[in-house]
Design an enzyme around this catalytic site. Structure first.
Site, PDB file in Angstrom:
ATOM      1  N   ASP A 185       1.190  -1.687   7.104  1.00  0.00           N
ATOM      2  CA  ASP A 185       0.682  -1.711   7.546  1.00  0.00           C
ATOM      3  C   ASP A 185       0.743  -0.154   8.389  1.00  0.00           C
ATOM      4  OD1 ASP A 185      -1.093  -1.171  10.276  1.00  0.00           O
ATOM      5  OD2 ASP A 185      -1.647  -3.106  10.839  1.00  0.00           O
ATOM      6  N   HIS A 241      -3.009  -3.826   7.640  1.00  0.00           N
ATOM      7  CA  HIS A 241      -4.045  -4.176   8.652  1.00  0.00           C
ATOM      8  C   HIS A 241      -5.237  -5.248   8.721  1.00  0.00           C
ATOM      9  CE1 HIS A 241      -4.060  -3.477  13.180  1.00  0.00           C
ATOM     10  NE2 HIS A 241      -4.977  -3.051  13.349  1.00  0.00           N
ATOM     11  N   SER A 258      -4.762  -7.498  16.532  1.00  0.00           N
ATOM     12  CA  SER A 258      -4.910  -6.081  16.197  1.00  0.00           C
ATOM     13  C   SER A 258      -4.827  -5.934  17.887  1.00  0.00           C
ATOM     14  CB  SER A 258      -5.816  -5.666  15.729  1.00  0.00           C
ATOM     15  OG  SER A 258      -6.199  -3.938  15.876  1.00  0.00           O
TER      16      SER A 258
END
Length: 426
Positions: free
Chosen positions: A313, A346, A243
């Protein structure tokens, strides 16, 4: 009506829905992420939980009433959906194999899953540090107190000459902690003889960009100065991140040697051999200008990149990763591997799931190739000339207390490409 069973099926159905149908948007995207992540990565655990409660309800005679049978039918539908989610997760391995072959330009494939590995994924879905890997905690690498600490993971036997992996956590530059993500990756590579480093860095609101990038470069400089104390080859450094950490990994790889980003340690070598970016963000940070965007820093001297992102995601849409990988491929002379993982949300690296296991296998293949320094035969990683292949983690599973087998990346580390010239930042 067995209300306990009803609640169990309803809650499971909620999670299954968001794993199957991710919703986007500021609020709905967060709900989808928090509700669907666990089921998306561990569908068999959810299926076992559903079967268990159905068996308990049946054993107690609670499924005789028509209303209870309707709940059981809903449980069956959720079970079918969970099987579909599991099948989608299993598609990650061929997708990764195709991405490796396309990005590296040679036949490349991950090691096939053995029955032993399949059983481990089902029975131990949470990554636990193996006994043969030691963690040295909270080493200071800079002046920012608790935000400048790192952990070192290494094999207890300290084999000589392994590469270094630096992994940076996510958290949107406002939160997160070292060692939260990608533990399966750091444990695997440390067990192979790598020295793996996970670190904290400065966060908002107490800092501004490029403070976290400066910290990343301090970590690289620390690794080059000290990783040899743990048996590593400090000239073979790979940077990775999840991330926001993927943003930092990309920026560190694209701005290596830039003295403006190394205040007080301008002469330190902050070059890296490769970068691995997991479900990353690559644009401007808090609208601080294009200089903070990895997309704007791409140049032809970039090192090899592996970019992996989930097509489900909802926190960081996959379009960002596609654009970054596409720009890298258009500009860079080095290999770019882009793997778009079917059904992945994610933070897919929080678990020891079949999907992330396949990606870790792919990262091993990629780093072996990158550290070898050419697009042909990568050390002895392949079975034939010009072929690159992964090694199964089972290869060294029986050597937990002794010296680990050196990975293909470690064996190839002696032949690395020259780093891009200092100061090239695109």
């Amino acid at each position: 009506m067995p209300y306990g069973y009803l609640i169990t099926v309803a809650v499971t159905g909620w999670f299954v829905f968001f794993a199957l149908v991710p919703l986007h948007g500021r609020v709905l995207g967060r709900i989808s992420f928090r509700s669907g992540l666990v089921v998306s990565e561990l569908p068999f655990a959810a299926l076992a939980w559903l079967w268990l409660w159905t068996a308990v309800a049946a054993a107690q005679g609670d499924l005789a009433a028509p209303a209870a049978q309707a709940v059981a039918a809903a449980a069956s539908a959720a079970g079918i959906a969970l099987v579909a989610i599991a099948r989608r997760s299993a598609r990650a391995r061929p997708v990764i194999d195709q991405a490796l072959a396309a990005g590296l330009g040679v036949p490349a494939a991950t090691a096939p899953l053995t029955w032993r590995r399949r059983a481990a994924l089902l029975l131990a879905p949470l990554p636990v540090r193996p006994r043969h890997v030691r963690r040295v905690r909270n080493i200071a690498y800079g002046p920012a107190g608790e935000r400048n600490l790192l952990d070192v993971h290494h094999h207890r036997s300290r084999p000589a000459g392994g590469p270094v992996l630096i992994h940076l956590h996510g958290g949107g530059f406002t939160g997160g902690h070292k060692g939260r993500e990608a533990r399966l990756l750091t444990h695997r590579l440390a067990g192979r003889g790598w020295v793996c480093i996970s670190a904290t860095y400065r966060l908002r609101p107490g800092s501004r960009y490029p403070d976290p990038l400066v910290d990343t470069k301090r970590i690289i400089a620390w690794a080059r100065a000290h990783a040899g104390e743990y048996g590593a080859d400090p000239s073979a450094v790979v940077v990775s991140g999840s991330s926001a950490g993927a943003h930092l990994a990309a920026m560190a790889a694209l701005t290596q040697g830039d003295p403006a980003l190394q205040p007080g340690f301008e002469g330190a070598d902050t070059s890296v051999a490769a970068a691995v970016c997991l479900y990353g963000y690559y644009g401007e940070v808090y609208e601080d200008g294009p200089a903070t965007s990895a997309l704007e820093r791409v140049h032809d001297g970039a090192p090899p990149f592996l970019v992996a992102h989930g097509d489900h995601d909802t926190c960081m849409p996959v379009d960002e990763a596609r654009a970054f990988a596409g720009r890298l491929r258009a500009a860079s002379r080095a290999p770019v591997v882009y793997a778009e993982l079917p059904g992945a949300q994610h933070c897919f690296d929080l678990f020891r799931s079949p999907r992330f296991e396949a990606l870790v296998d792919g990262i091993e293949v990629f780093t072996a190739h990158a550290l070898a320094g050419h697009t042909g035969h990568a050390g002895d990683a392949g079975d034939g000339a010009g072929e690159v292949s992964g090694r199964s983690p089972a290869d060294g599973a029986g050597r937990r207390g002794g010296t680990p087998p050196r990975s293909a990346a470690a064996r190839a580390a002696g032949a690395r490409p020259a780093a891009p010239p200092p100061g090239r930042s695109g």
